[in-house]
Design a protein around this motif. Sequence first.
Motif, short mmCIF file in Angstrom:
data_model
loop_
_atom_site.label_atom_id
_atom_site.label_comp_id
_atom_site.label_asym_id
_atom_site.label_seq_id
_atom_site.Cartn_x
_atom_site.Cartn_y
_atom_site.Cartn_z
N GLU A 17 68.38 -41.04 -51.85
CA GLU A 17 69.24 -41.62 -52.88
C GLU A 17 68.43 -42.47 -53.85
OE1 GLU A 17 72.54 -43.75 -51.24
OE2 GLU A 17 73.22 -42.00 -50.09
N LYS A 18 67.53 -43.27 -53.31
CA LYS A 18 66.68 -44.12 -54.16
C LYS A 18 65.81 -43.26 -55.09
CE LYS A 18 63.21 -47.75 -53.85
NZ LYS A 18 62.33 -48.53 -52.98
N LEU A 19 65.23 -42.21 -54.54
CA LEU A 19 64.40 -41.31 -55.33
C LEU A 19 65.22 -40.65 -56.45
CD1 LEU A 19 61.61 -39.76 -55.55
CD2 LEU A 19 62.75 -37.98 -54.24
N LEU A 20 66.42 -40.20 -56.12
CA LEU A 20 67.27 -39.54 -57.11
C LEU A 20 67.72 -40.50 -58.22
CD1 LEU A 20 69.38 -37.28 -54.77
CD2 LEU A 20 67.74 -36.52 -56.47
N THR A 21 68.04 -41.74 -57.86
CA THR A 21 68.45 -42.70 -58.90
C THR A 21 67.28 -43.02 -59.82
OG1 THR A 21 68.09 -44.57 -57.41
CG2 THR A 21 70.32 -43.72 -57.57
N GLU A 22 66.08 -43.14 -59.25
CA GLU A 22 64.90 -43.38 -60.08
C GLU A 22 64.61 -42.19 -60.98
OE1 GLU A 22 61.75 -44.45 -57.42
OE2 GLU A 22 62.72 -46.31 -56.83
N LEU A 23 64.76 -40.98 -60.44
CA LEU A 23 64.56 -39.76 -61.22
C LEU A 23 65.57 -39.70 -62.37
CD1 LEU A 23 63.31 -36.86 -61.55
CD2 LEU A 23 65.13 -36.08 -60.05
N ALA A 24 66.82 -40.02 -62.09
CA ALA A 24 67.86 -40.00 -63.12
C ALA A 24 67.57 -41.00 -64.23
CB ALA A 24 69.22 -40.29 -62.49
N ARG A 25 67.18 -42.21 -63.85
CA ARG A 25 66.87 -43.24 -64.86
C ARG A 25 65.68 -42.85 -65.72
NH1 ARG A 25 67.23 -48.10 -60.66
NH2 ARG A 25 69.47 -48.14 -60.38
N TYR A 75 75.94 -33.15 -53.26
CA TYR A 75 75.81 -34.58 -52.98
C TYR A 75 74.75 -35.22 -53.88
CZ TYR A 75 74.75 -38.89 -50.49
OH TYR A 75 74.53 -40.20 -50.18
N GLU A 76 73.62 -34.56 -54.02
CA GLU A 76 72.53 -35.09 -54.85
C GLU A 76 72.92 -35.08 -56.33
OE1 GLU A 76 69.34 -32.57 -53.59
OE2 GLU A 76 68.79 -33.92 -51.95
N ARG A 77 73.59 -34.01 -56.77
CA ARG A 77 74.03 -33.96 -58.17
C ARG A 77 75.00 -35.09 -58.46
NH1 ARG A 77 74.90 -28.65 -56.93
NH2 ARG A 77 77.13 -28.91 -57.23
N ARG A 78 75.88 -35.38 -57.51
CA ARG A 78 76.86 -36.45 -57.69
C ARG A 78 76.15 -37.80 -57.86
NH1 ARG A 78 79.74 -40.32 -55.31
NH2 ARG A 78 81.92 -40.56 -55.90
N ILE A 79 75.11 -38.04 -57.11
CA ILE A 79 74.35 -39.29 -57.23
C ILE A 79 73.82 -39.44 -58.66
CG2 ILE A 79 72.25 -40.49 -56.50
CD1 ILE A 79 72.75 -39.32 -53.69
N VAL A 80 73.28 -38.36 -59.21
CA VAL A 80 72.75 -38.39 -60.58
C VAL A 80 73.88 -38.64 -61.58
CG1 VAL A 80 71.58 -37.06 -62.38
CG2 VAL A 80 70.79 -36.93 -60.01
N HIS A 81 75.00 -37.92 -61.43
CA HIS A 81 76.13 -38.11 -62.35
C HIS A 81 76.64 -39.55 -62.31
CE1 HIS A 81 76.64 -33.98 -63.62
NE2 HIS A 81 76.76 -33.55 -62.38
N VAL A 82 76.81 -40.10 -61.11
CA VAL A 82 77.33 -41.46 -60.97
C VAL A 82 76.35 -42.47 -61.56
CG1 VAL A 82 77.91 -43.25 -59.27
CG2 VAL A 82 78.80 -40.94 -59.01
N GLU A 83 75.07 -42.27 -61.32
CA GLU A 83 74.04 -43.19 -61.82
C GLU A 83 74.05 -43.26 -63.35
OE1 GLU A 83 71.15 -46.01 -61.87
OE2 GLU A 83 72.16 -45.26 -60.09
N LEU A 84 74.27 -42.13 -64.01
CA LEU A 84 74.18 -42.09 -65.48
C LEU A 84 75.54 -42.12 -66.16
CD1 LEU A 84 71.28 -39.53 -65.92
CD2 LEU A 84 71.17 -42.03 -65.90
N ALA A 85 76.61 -42.23 -65.41
CA ALA A 85 77.95 -42.21 -66.00
C ALA A 85 78.16 -43.35 -66.99
CB ALA A 85 79.01 -42.28 -64.90
N THR A 118 75.80 -36.11 -68.76
CA THR A 118 75.29 -35.21 -67.73
C THR A 118 76.27 -34.06 -67.54
OG1 THR A 118 76.37 -36.45 -65.96
CG2 THR A 118 74.10 -37.06 -66.49
N GLU A 119 75.72 -32.92 -67.14
CA GLU A 119 76.54 -31.74 -66.90
C GLU A 119 75.85 -30.88 -65.85
OE1 GLU A 119 78.07 -27.82 -69.35
OE2 GLU A 119 77.23 -29.49 -70.45
N SER A 120 76.61 -30.38 -64.89
CA SER A 120 76.07 -29.46 -63.89
C SER A 120 76.14 -28.04 -64.44
CB SER A 120 76.86 -29.54 -62.59
OG SER A 120 76.62 -30.77 -61.94
N GLN A 121 75.08 -27.28 -64.20
CA GLN A 121 75.03 -25.89 -64.66
C GLN A 121 74.46 -25.01 -63.57
OE1 GLN A 121 72.64 -26.12 -68.20
NE2 GLN A 121 74.43 -26.42 -69.49
N GLY A 122 74.80 -23.73 -63.61
CA GLY A 122 74.27 -22.78 -62.65
C GLY A 122 75.29 -22.46 -61.57
N LEU A 123 74.86 -21.61 -60.64
CA LEU A 123 75.74 -21.17 -59.56
C LEU A 123 75.05 -21.34 -58.22
CD1 LEU A 123 77.04 -17.86 -61.15
CD2 LEU A 123 78.28 -20.00 -60.95
N GLY A 124 75.82 -21.69 -57.22
CA GLY A 124 75.32 -21.74 -55.85
C GLY A 124 74.15 -22.70 -55.67
#
Length: 69
Positions: free
Chosen positions: A7-15, A36-46, A53-59
């Motif tokens: 989670e810490k790594l993902l929030t730093e990556l998002a910032r 779960y990881e995408r949600r962390i990024v979306h919440v961090e940058l909301a 932010t937008e999720s793209q792709g399939l599966g």
Amino acid sequence: NYRKEREKLLTELARAAARKVVATKNSIVLPAMNSYERRIVHVELAAHPEVKTESQGLGKERSVTIAPV
């Protein structure tokens, strides 16, 4: 402990990606992540006023795109 570190790594990556998007005015596509990881990024940058932010792709290839507003 792994989950907290991830989670810490993902929030730093998002910032960092958001700072780069604001500086360059170009979109960035992050690597593929699970929901779960995408949600962390979306919440961090909301609350970030200069990017969206937008999720793209399939599966398993689904990823987050960070774009300037």
